[in-house]
Design a protein around this motif. Structure first.
Motif, mmCIF file in Angstrom:
data_model
loop_
_atom_site.group_PDB
_atom_site.id
_atom_site.type_symbol
_atom_site.label_atom_id
_atom_site.label_comp_id
_atom_site.label_asym_id
_atom_site.label_seq_id
_atom_site.Cartn_x
_atom_site.Cartn_y
_atom_site.Cartn_z
ATOM 1 N N ILE A 118 10.436 8.572 0.270
ATOM 2 C CA ILE A 118 11.400 8.906 -0.780
ATOM 3 C C ILE A 118 12.716 8.211 -0.472
ATOM 4 C CG2 ILE A 118 12.887 10.764 -1.640
ATOM 5 C CD1 ILE A 118 10.486 12.571 -1.730
ATOM 6 N N TRP A 119 13.284 7.592 -1.512
ATOM 7 C CA TRP A 119 14.663 7.110 -1.462
ATOM 8 C C TRP A 119 15.496 8.142 -2.199
ATOM 9 C CZ3 TRP A 119 13.909 1.376 -3.412
ATOM 10 C CH2 TRP A 119 13.171 0.666 -2.452
ATOM 11 N N LEU A 120 16.436 8.755 -1.501
ATOM 12 C CA LEU A 120 17.211 9.856 -2.062
ATOM 13 C C LEU A 120 18.642 9.395 -2.298
ATOM 14 C CD1 LEU A 120 16.846 12.854 -2.827
ATOM 15 C CD2 LEU A 120 17.532 13.442 -0.498
ATOM 16 N N MET A 121 19.040 9.343 -3.583
ATOM 17 C CA MET A 121 20.367 8.848 -3.937
ATOM 18 C C MET A 121 21.299 9.987 -4.324
ATOM 19 S SD MET A 121 19.780 5.354 -6.154
ATOM 20 C CE MET A 121 21.519 4.891 -5.975
ATOM 21 N N ALA A 122 22.538 9.877 -3.899
ATOM 22 C CA ALA A 122 23.609 10.768 -4.341
ATOM 23 C C ALA A 122 24.839 9.901 -4.577
ATOM 24 C CB ALA A 122 23.892 11.842 -3.296
ATOM 25 N N ARG A 123 25.738 10.378 -5.414
ATOM 26 C CA ARG A 123 26.903 9.569 -5.783
ATOM 27 C C ARG A 123 27.735 9.181 -4.567
ATOM 28 N NH1 ARG A 123 29.350 12.395 -11.285
ATOM 29 N NH2 ARG A 123 27.493 12.146 -12.583
ATOM 30 N N SER A 124 27.980 7.870 -4.446
ATOM 31 C CA SER A 124 28.886 7.319 -3.420
ATOM 32 C C SER A 124 28.467 7.677 -2.000
ATOM 33 C CB SER A 124 30.329 7.801 -3.669
ATOM 34 O OG SER A 124 30.745 7.478 -4.977
ATOM 35 N N GLU A 125 27.153 7.912 -1.799
ATOM 36 C CA GLU A 125 26.645 8.200 -0.459
ATOM 37 C C GLU A 125 25.518 7.241 -0.132
ATOM 38 O OE1 GLU A 125 25.522 12.229 0.180
ATOM 39 O OE2 GLU A 125 27.385 13.061 -0.609
ATOM 40 N N PRO A 126 25.346 6.917 1.148
ATOM 41 C CA PRO A 126 24.228 6.047 1.519
ATOM 42 C C PRO A 126 22.888 6.668 1.105
ATOM 43 C CG PRO A 126 25.765 6.307 3.348
ATOM 44 C CD PRO A 126 26.180 7.292 2.299
ATOM 45 N N ILE A 127 21.943 5.811 0.766
ATOM 46 C CA ILE A 127 20.621 6.296 0.378
ATOM 47 C C ILE A 127 19.908 6.854 1.604
ATOM 48 C CG2 ILE A 127 18.377 5.614 -0.552
ATOM 49 C CD1 ILE A 127 19.807 3.439 -2.149
ATOM 50 N N ALA A 149 6.876 14.452 -6.632
ATOM 51 C CA ALA A 149 7.231 13.387 -5.696
ATOM 52 C C ALA A 149 7.052 13.846 -4.250
ATOM 53 C CB ALA A 149 8.663 12.926 -5.931
ATOM 54 N N LEU A 150 7.402 15.091 -3.973
ATOM 55 C CA LEU A 150 7.253 15.621 -2.613
ATOM 56 C C LEU A 150 5.795 15.644 -2.181
ATOM 57 C CD1 LEU A 150 9.789 18.604 -2.593
ATOM 58 C CD2 LEU A 150 10.036 16.367 -1.503
ATOM 59 N N GLN A 151 4.885 15.766 -3.152
ATOM 60 C CA GLN A 151 3.461 15.802 -2.835
ATOM 61 C C GLN A 151 2.808 14.421 -2.823
ATOM 62 O OE1 GLN A 151 1.183 19.118 -4.764
ATOM 63 N NE2 GLN A 151 3.089 19.466 -5.851
ATOM 64 N N ALA A 152 3.295 13.504 -3.658
ATOM 65 C CA ALA A 152 2.584 12.243 -3.863
ATOM 66 C C ALA A 152 3.195 11.047 -3.135
ATOM 67 C CB ALA A 152 2.508 11.932 -5.362
ATOM 68 N N ALA A 153 4.498 11.057 -2.893
ATOM 69 C CA ALA A 153 5.166 9.872 -2.344
ATOM 70 C C ALA A 153 4.872 9.699 -0.857
ATOM 71 C CB ALA A 153 6.665 9.974 -2.568
ATOM 72 N N GLY A 155 0.791 -1.233 0.000
ATOM 73 C CA GLY A 155 0.000 0.000 0.000
ATOM 74 C C GLY A 155 0.817 1.272 0.000
ATOM 75 N N GLU A 156 2.154 1.155 -0.168
ATOM 76 C CA GLU A 156 3.046 2.308 -0.133
ATOM 77 C C GLU A 156 3.488 2.699 -1.534
ATOM 78 O OE1 GLU A 156 5.781 2.829 3.874
ATOM 79 O OE2 GLU A 156 6.577 1.659 2.208
ATOM 80 N N MET A 157 3.634 4.005 -1.761
ATOM 81 C CA MET A 157 4.231 4.512 -2.992
ATOM 82 C C MET A 157 5.568 5.148 -2.638
ATOM 83 S SD MET A 157 2.702 7.201 -5.751
ATOM 84 C CE MET A 157 3.762 8.356 -6.614
ATOM 85 N N VAL A 158 6.633 4.621 -3.233
ATOM 86 C CA VAL A 158 7.990 5.087 -2.962
ATOM 87 C C VAL A 158 8.565 5.707 -4.230
ATOM 88 C CG1 VAL A 158 10.330 4.407 -2.328
ATOM 89 C CG2 VAL A 158 8.375 3.349 -1.184
ATOM 90 N N CYS A 159 9.131 6.895 -4.100
ATOM 91 C CA CYS A 159 9.767 7.576 -5.231
ATOM 92 C C CYS A 159 11.280 7.568 -5.033
ATOM 93 C CB CYS A 159 9.271 9.013 -5.363
ATOM 94 S SG CYS A 159 7.591 9.150 -5.984
ATOM 95 N N LEU A 160 11.981 7.128 -6.069
ATOM 96 C CA LEU A 160 13.443 7.130 -6.081
ATOM 97 C C LEU A 160 13.922 8.392 -6.774
ATOM 98 C CD1 LEU A 160 16.223 5.756 -5.691
ATOM 99 C CD2 LEU A 160 15.787 4.515 -7.829
ATOM 100 N N LEU A 161 14.627 9.247 -6.029
ATOM 101 C CA LEU A 161 15.087 10.537 -6.543
ATOM 102 C C LEU A 161 16.603 10.630 -6.455
ATOM 103 C CD1 LEU A 161 12.579 12.941 -4.742
ATOM 104 C CD2 LEU A 161 12.429 12.132 -7.088
ATOM 105 N N GLY A 162 17.160 11.492 -7.293
ATOM 106 C CA GLY A 162 18.592 11.749 -7.237
ATOM 107 C C GLY A 162 19.088 12.346 -8.531
#
Length: 344
Positions: A223-232, A216-220, A42-49
């Motif tokens: 959020i899984w937030l990715m950046a280079r070489s950093e933990p999510i 995504a900020l409104q609907a998710a 029942g969850e909606m997850v958005c992957l951003l980065g």
């Protein structure tokens, strides 16, 4: 209480997952390691980065399209890596970015392809299959288009067809790669609202990668937030805004992330300060226009020029060198300031 536990059940779990590419027999390029993620029913997850963070690699690895360097992905407790195509297709469905170009197929035919993992080698649809297809078309509001050819539909309607196909596949997890990439703003909003509703009403887990940060900020839900070489970074959208994670991940010299509005604001070279008296909606848009023009907006008295907002009559009074000029639009206000400005 039993129903609540079922609703919150973990559908997707990654365990110490490492993603990247093998280079030869021994060498490998690891983009990110020790990834432990979950998505609940029942969850909606958005992957951003930002580009290059590894979003596509993570999505492909979760889906079993790309082999992990180490670790595992489980859908409803079942490891993906050692399953065949048919078994994976009964656990997760994928909606890709590419536009559909199969003009000789009807909407019904395309959605019926979602039942392929359950049919015999002849592909004959059972009554249960047909009910699932009808239900999927109803969920996306396209049942009345079932007999239309796909090339008769708009881009937004075509994307709904592909979502219906994923629904007809009846998997606990639905994954979407940039589902709004080719759509205009109204359709982007509609698709995000649709996916949010489907997660709630069908009790499926929905994971999508997107560049639509504002939506995504409104609907998710998460959020899984990715950046280079950093933990999510993981959290509710509002938490990631308030703790500065969004701002830090998308930091750029050309723009700033505004925590108050959830929008990115372009950085313009400020050459002169100007006082603006007034706030609310009219003040917000006046400030945006003045910033674009090269002014640093302040509520304090600076220099010899002020702008007073007359909200009742939607007018702007420019007070400069002891004289007052009335403007009836922001366009007129900017033209007046250009004519009388000391900006270079």
């Amino acid at each position: 209480m039993k129903e609540f536990k079922e609703i919150r059940k973990d559908i997707l779990v990654t365990q110490n997952l490492s993603i990247g590419y093998k280079q030869g027999k021994k060498d490998r390029l690891c983009l990110l390691s020790d990834i432990n993620l979950t998505i609940k029913r029942g969850e909606m997850v958005c992957l951003l980065g930002p580009n290059g963070a590894g979003k596509s690699t993570l999505m492909r690895t979760i889906a079993g399209i790309q082999t992990p360097l180490s670790g595992s992905t489980l859908v409803e407790g079942i490891p993906i890596c050692d399953r065949n195509f048919k078994e994976i297709a009964q656990l997760l469905s994928i909606v890709l970015t590419e536009r559909i170009d199969v003009g000789n197929l009807t909407v019904y035919h395309i959605v019926s392809l979602g039942r392929h993992p359950y049919t015999s080698w002849m592909g004959r649809l059972s009554e249960d299959d047909k009910e699932k297809i009808k239900w999927a078309l109803e969920q996306v509001g396209l049942l009345h288009y079932a007999d239309n050819f796909i090339n008769q539909l708009s881009d937004g309607e075509r994307q709904r067809v592909m979502i219906a196909k994923a629904l007809a596949q009846d998997t606990p997890l639905i994954m979407l790669d940039e589902p709004t990439a080719h759509l205009d703003l109204p359709n982007r909003v509609d698709i995000m609202r649709l996916l949010h509703r489907l997660a709630r009403e069908t009790n499926k887990a929905i994971l999508l990668s997107t560049h639509e940060l504002d939506l995504a900020l409104q609907a998710a839900d998460i959020i899984w937030l990715m950046a280079r070489s950093e933990p999510i970074k993981i959290g509710a959208p509002e938490d990631l805004v308030l703790n500065g994670s969004i701002e830090e991940t998308f930091r750029n010299k050309s723009f700033n992330f505004d925590r108050k509005t959830g929008n990115f604001i372009m950085n313009y070279q400020k050459k002169q300060s100007i006082q603006v008296l007034g706030n609310d909606v009219m003040g917000f848009w006046t400030q945006r226009a003045l910033s674009r023009e090269g002014y640093q907006v302040t509520c304090e008295k600076v220099g010899d020029c002020s702008v007073k907002l007359i909200e009742d009559s939607m007018e702007w009074e420019v007070i400069q060198n002891g004289s007052t000029t009335s403007c009836v639009s922001i366009q007129e206000l900017l033209a007046h300031l250009r004519k009388n400005s000391s900006l270079d």
